[in-house]
Motif scaffolding. Structure first.
Motif, short mmCIF file in Angstrom:
data_model
loop_
_atom_site.label_atom_id
_atom_site.label_comp_id
_atom_site.label_asym_id
_atom_site.label_seq_id
_atom_site.Cartn_x
_atom_site.Cartn_y
_atom_site.Cartn_z
N ARG A 140 51.98 82.03 62.35
CA ARG A 140 52.42 80.71 62.79
C ARG A 140 51.31 79.66 62.68
N GLN A 141 50.14 80.00 63.20
CA GLN A 141 49.04 79.04 63.24
C GLN A 141 48.64 78.61 61.82
N HIS A 142 48.49 79.60 60.97
CA HIS A 142 48.06 79.31 59.59
C HIS A 142 49.09 78.42 58.88
N LEU A 143 50.36 78.76 59.01
CA LEU A 143 51.40 77.99 58.34
C LEU A 143 51.50 76.57 58.89
N ARG A 144 51.38 76.40 60.20
CA ARG A 144 51.43 75.04 60.78
C ARG A 144 50.26 74.19 60.29
N ASN A 145 49.07 74.80 60.22
CA ASN A 145 47.91 74.06 59.71
C ASN A 145 48.11 73.63 58.26
N LEU A 146 48.67 74.53 57.45
CA LEU A 146 48.91 74.20 56.05
C LEU A 146 49.94 73.07 55.93
N ILE A 147 50.97 73.11 56.74
CA ILE A 147 52.00 72.07 56.68
C ILE A 147 51.43 70.72 57.09
N ARG A 148 50.64 70.71 58.16
CA ARG A 148 50.00 69.44 58.59
C ARG A 148 49.10 68.90 57.49
N SER A 149 48.31 69.79 56.90
CA SER A 149 47.42 69.35 55.81
C SER A 149 48.21 68.80 54.63
N ALA A 150 49.31 69.45 54.30
CA ALA A 150 50.13 68.98 53.18
C ALA A 150 50.74 67.62 53.49
N GLN A 151 51.15 67.41 54.72
CA GLN A 151 51.71 66.11 55.09
C GLN A 151 50.66 65.01 55.01
N PRO A 160 47.62 67.86 45.89
CA PRO A 160 48.38 68.73 46.80
C PRO A 160 47.82 70.15 46.93
N LYS A 161 46.62 70.29 47.44
CA LYS A 161 46.01 71.60 47.59
C LYS A 161 46.75 72.44 48.64
N ALA A 162 46.96 71.90 49.82
CA ALA A 162 47.63 72.64 50.89
C ALA A 162 49.08 72.91 50.52
N TYR A 163 49.69 71.99 49.80
CA TYR A 163 51.07 72.13 49.34
C TYR A 163 51.20 73.39 48.48
N ARG A 164 50.22 73.59 47.59
CA ARG A 164 50.21 74.79 46.75
C ARG A 164 49.91 76.04 47.56
N GLU A 165 49.04 75.91 48.55
CA GLU A 165 48.71 77.05 49.40
C GLU A 165 49.92 77.51 50.20
N TYR A 169 51.41 81.26 50.08
CA TYR A 169 51.59 82.03 51.31
C TYR A 169 53.05 82.48 51.46
N LEU A 170 53.99 81.56 51.20
CA LEU A 170 55.41 81.91 51.31
C LEU A 170 55.81 82.96 50.27
N LYS A 171 55.27 82.81 49.07
CA LYS A 171 55.58 83.76 48.01
C LYS A 171 55.10 85.16 48.40
N GLU A 172 53.89 85.21 48.90
CA GLU A 172 53.33 86.49 49.33
C GLU A 172 54.16 87.10 50.46
N LEU A 173 54.56 86.27 51.40
CA LEU A 173 55.32 86.72 52.55
C LEU A 173 56.74 87.16 52.15
N MET A 174 57.41 86.37 51.33
CA MET A 174 58.81 86.63 50.98
C MET A 174 58.93 87.82 50.00
N LEU A 175 58.04 87.91 49.03
CA LEU A 175 58.15 89.00 48.05
C LEU A 175 57.69 90.32 48.64
N GLU A 176 56.94 90.25 49.73
CA GLU A 176 56.50 91.46 50.41
C GLU A 176 57.69 92.14 51.08
N ASN A 177 58.63 91.33 51.57
CA ASN A 177 59.79 91.88 52.31
C ASN A 177 60.81 92.47 51.39
#
Length: 177
Positions: A140-151, A160-165, A169-177
């Protein structure tokens, strides 16, 4: 002079096989389809090629076509088409369809991740709460920080560095499942 007699009548009973006439154009279309199948096989990666049931001569012809260029490659593709005419191509086509479908599914998943990232950045906390409901194992913390940075990057017109990150992160998380 020879007398012409009656022509013998053909006996068309159920015991005789029915002759099926195939036009020359249909034969050419089938040969062209097999040549296209052969070119798809040549373009596959070595890992995907191993998943397809091929005999040794066909496999050797495919490897040779990969090394060939221009006219030699065209002739080799013709030869692969000829080899395919003499075997049952249904298992090959099924395996190729599975590989292509897997690729299409992966592409659809990547597009879904892009849309999710866009929604997270645009809508913020509402969308984020729904995301965490679906993926409780996300950081949660990591994703919220990335979203704030992207905004902030978007507001300040920065790269858009954080936007790519977020995407990674989502790709890693979603393809893992």
């Amino acid at each position: 002079m020879k007398k012409r007699g009656k022509k013998p009548e053909l006996d068309w009973t159920d015991e005789q096989e029915e002759i099926i006439w195939v036009s020359k154009s249909e034969i050419k279309r089938d040969a062209e389809d097999l040549k296209k199948l052969g070119s798809k096989l040549v373009e596959l990666t070595p890992a995907n090629l191993e998943k397809i049931p091929l005999d040794e001569t066909l496999l050797d012809a495919i490897h040779l076509a990969r090394r060939s260029v221009k006219e030699a490659k065209r002739r080799q593709l013709q030869f692969i088409g000829k080899l395919l005419r003499s075997i049952d191509t249904d298992p090959i086509q099924e395996a190729l369809d599975k590989i292509e479908n897997k690729h299409n599914q992966q592409q659809a998943m990547l597009h879904k991740i892009e849309y999710l990232r866009d929604d997270l950045v645009e809508k913020g906390d509402d969308e984020l709460a729904q995301f965490f409901d679906q993926h409780p194992d996300a950081d949660r913390q990591h994703l919220r920080n990335l979203i704030r940075s992207a905004q902030k990057e978007k507001e300040q017109n920065k790269p858009p560095k954080a936007y790519r990150e977020i995407y990674q992160y989502l790709k890693e998380l979603m393809l893992e499942n």
